[in-house]
Design a protein around this motif. Structure first.
Motif, PDB file in Angstrom:
ATOM      1  N   UNK A   1       0.834  -1.208   0.000  1.00 51.42           N
ATOM      2  CA  UNK A   1       0.000   0.000   0.000  1.00 51.42           C
ATOM      3  C   UNK A   1       0.867   1.256   0.000  1.00 51.42           C
ATOM      4  N   UNK A   2       1.986   1.227   0.711  1.00 53.07           N
ATOM      5  CA  UNK A   2       2.895   2.388   0.698  1.00 53.07           C
ATOM      6  C   UNK A   2       3.421   2.643  -0.718  1.00 53.07           C
ATOM      7  N   UNK A   3       3.839   1.573  -1.368  1.00 53.66           N
ATOM      8  CA  UNK A   3       4.376   1.716  -2.727  1.00 53.66           C
ATOM      9  C   UNK A   3       3.299   2.222  -3.690  1.00 53.66           C
ATOM     10  N   UNK A   4       2.095   1.660  -3.547  1.00 52.83           N
ATOM     11  CA  UNK A   4       1.039   2.055  -4.475  1.00 52.83           C
ATOM     12  C   UNK A   4       0.614   3.496  -4.223  1.00 52.83           C
ATOM     13  N   UNK A   5       0.592   3.901  -2.935  1.00 53.53           N
ATOM     14  CA  UNK A   5       0.213   5.288  -2.653  1.00 53.53           C
ATOM     15  C   UNK A   5       1.240   6.264  -3.226  1.00 53.53           C
ATOM     16  N   UNK A   6       2.487   5.846  -3.283  1.00 62.02           N
ATOM     17  CA  UNK A   6       3.510   6.679  -3.923  1.00 62.02           C
ATOM     18  C   UNK A   6       3.217   6.795  -5.422  1.00 62.02           C
ATOM     19  N   UNK A   7       2.784   5.706  -6.019  1.00 60.64           N
ATOM     20  CA  UNK A   7       2.411   5.715  -7.442  1.00 60.64           C
ATOM     21  C   UNK A   7       1.230   6.664  -7.679  1.00 60.64           C
ATOM     22  N   UNK A   8       0.215   6.566  -6.815  1.00 59.03           N
ATOM     23  CA  UNK A   8      -0.947   7.450  -6.946  1.00 59.03           C
ATOM     24  C   UNK A   8      -0.506   8.909  -6.875  1.00 59.03           C
ATOM     25  N   UNK A   9       0.424   9.190  -5.975  1.00 59.41           N
ATOM     26  CA  UNK A   9       0.909  10.564  -5.825  1.00 59.41           C
ATOM     27  C   UNK A   9       1.603  11.054  -7.096  1.00 59.41           C
ATOM     28  N   UNK A  10       2.411  10.205  -7.682  1.00 57.65           N
ATOM     29  CA  UNK A  10       3.109  10.617  -8.913  1.00 57.65           C
ATOM     30  C   UNK A  10       2.111  10.832 -10.056  1.00 57.65           C
ATOM     31  N   UNK A  11       1.119   9.957 -10.147  1.00 54.15           N
ATOM     32  CA  UNK A  11       0.147  10.080 -11.237  1.00 54.15           C
ATOM     33  C   UNK A  11      -0.771  11.288 -11.049  1.00 54.15           C
ATOM     34  N   UNK A  12      -1.181  11.547  -9.808  1.00 53.87           N
ATOM     35  CA  UNK A  12      -2.061  12.692  -9.591  1.00 53.87           C
ATOM     36  C   UNK A  12      -1.314  14.005  -9.836  1.00 53.87           C
ATOM     37  N   UNK A  13      -0.023  14.025  -9.545  1.00 56.62           N
ATOM     38  CA  UNK A  13       0.777  15.226  -9.829  1.00 56.62           C
ATOM     39  C   UNK A  13       0.777  15.515 -11.317  1.00 56.62           C
ATOM     40  N   UNK A  14       1.020  14.487 -12.120  1.00 59.01           N
ATOM     41  CA  UNK A  14       1.035  14.658 -13.576  1.00 59.01           C
ATOM     42  C   UNK A  14      -0.369  14.961 -14.104  1.00 59.01           C
ATOM     43  N   UNK A  15      -1.366  14.370 -13.461  1.00 60.06           N
ATOM     44  CA  UNK A  15      -2.754  14.612 -13.873  1.00 60.06           C
ATOM     45  C   UNK A  15      -3.104  16.095 -13.743  1.00 60.06           C
ATOM     46  N   UNK A  16      -2.728  16.678 -12.625  1.00 58.74           N
ATOM     47  CA  UNK A  16      -3.001  18.108 -12.432  1.00 58.74           C
ATOM     48  C   UNK A  16      -2.221  18.944 -13.441  1.00 58.74           C
TER      49      UNK A  16
END
Ligand SMILES: [Cu+2]
Length: 375
Positions: free
Chosen positions: A139-154
């Motif tokens: 979950x820690x690793x995946x939450x890091x992935x979500x963070x990277x993707x949401x940054x690019x999404x914005x």
């Protein structure tokens, strides 16, 4: 946003059948048994209205004539787990991790509206799945992935919105599939926060009474079909506001390892129901961009779970690797420049190959949640 038409129901039959394994070796936490849900076009009979805390497994049978969905909601309609696209006559299991509290279950015959709701109460306490160090790491690793993707999404949505507002249609058209890539990679996480998903990713024919046609697909229509973006500014502004809200929520949520496993499967269902059919990006035909993004998102969730899966079932990991590789190879033949061919440039035979490969991958992925739950 996953909505289905009669035309695409047939392509789902293969996918929908594979969620219910008969393996019932019970885990320590939660209910030992599956809770049967008899769904029909007019009823949603949940065999039990309460359970102990931990992993709860619902076994949903669709006895109606309409395609249905099943949801477990926490307060504020936060989605704890969902199964979509359950075709008539089929059964699917849903594993969700629940702590003590009150929830609602919902069947959605025809896949619309608030559904047929029932209260569901969870009592007691149980060890969280994340007490397993490998699942916690997942979950820690995946939450890091979500963070990277949401940054690019914005970032990319901001650029897209600016191009629309500047009246630069060519630039907006180029940015449309790029900005959606980051959305489509993490869509199951975005869908946890119910009502924003239709506003961001809804399609005109999927709207419910009271919903306006907004978001990416409204701008897609303005760009490619109406070919008039002179009045699209307010829609563009709203898209950015809504995306920012979901990004904030996604980054503050803590996910259960089961949400990773369920999400990996949901992304493949999304490919089958919206991308193979060309329904999702019907004006721009940029569906293969979304297709690739859905597969990448599914792969990222499985990658995060990989150490845990290696421990539980190394043969499954090998199968998943092979089938992800096969999907990638099939998709690779349709590359065009920096992106992908348009959906209407593919033949029926091309689409069949892609669909067959997605189905072959969805089948082993549907077993991951049960494995993670220890069921
Ligand atoms: Cu979507």
């Amino acid at each position: 946003m996953r909505r289905i038409t009669a035309a695409s129901a047939a392509s789902l039959l293969l996918l929908a059948g594979c969620g219910s394994s008969g393996d019932d070796s019970s885990a320590a936490a939660g209910s030992d048994d599956k809770i049967a849900v008899a769904a029909s076009d007019t009823a949603c009979e949940v065999a039990k209205s309460e359970s102990g805390a931990g992993t709860v497994t619902f076994a949903i049978s669709n006895k109606g004539d309409k395609v249905t969905e099943f949801y477990v909601y926490a307060a504020g309609d936060r989605v704890m787990g969902e199964v979509e696209n359950i075709a008539p006559g089929l059964s699917r299991d849903l594993h969700v991790e629940l702590t003590a509290g009150t929830y609602e279950t919902a069947c959605k015959p025809g896949m619309i509206g608030k559904g047929i709701r029932n209260g569901f109460t969870v009592t007691g306490s149980a060890a969280a799945l994340t007490e397993d160090a490998k699942l916690a790491q997942a979950t820690t690793d995946y939450q890091r992935y979500v963070k990277s993707q949401t940054g690019a999404l914005i970032d990319k949505t901001t650029e897209f919105v600016a191009a629309v507002k500047a009246g630069d249609a060519a630039k907006a058209k180029a940015l449309f599939p790029v900005s959606r890539t980051y959305w489509e990679r993490i869509e199951p996480v975005a869908e946890i926060f119910g009502d924003l998903d239709p506003a961001i990713d809804g399609r005109e024919d999927g709207l419910e009474p009271g919903q306006d046609f907004t978001g990416y697909h409204r701008l897609e229509k303005d760009l490619w079909q109406t070919e008039d973006i002179s009045k699209s500014g307010p829609i563009a502004d709203k898209l950015l506001v809504d995306v920012q809200k979901i990004v904030d929520q996604a980054n503050s949520a803590s996910l259960s390892p089961l949400q990773l496993a369920n999400g990996a499967k949901e992304l493949l269902d999304e490919v089958a129901s919206g991308k193979i059919t060309g329904e999702e990006d019907r004006y721009s035909h940029t569906d293969l961009w979304d297709f690739a993004a859905n597969v990448e998102g599914s792969q990222a969730a499985i990658a995060a779970l990989r150490p845990a899966l290696e421990e539980k079932d190394p043969a499954l990991v090998k199968t998943l690797d092979e089938r992800f590789a096969a999907v990638e190879a099939a998709l690779e033949t349709h590359r065009s420049g920096d992106g992908w061919k348009l959906h209407d440039q593919l033949s029926q035979a091309d689409l069949k190959v892609l669909s067959d490969n997605i189905n072959a991958l969805a089948e082993p992925i549907s077993t991951v949640a049960g494995l993670v739950a220890g069921k």
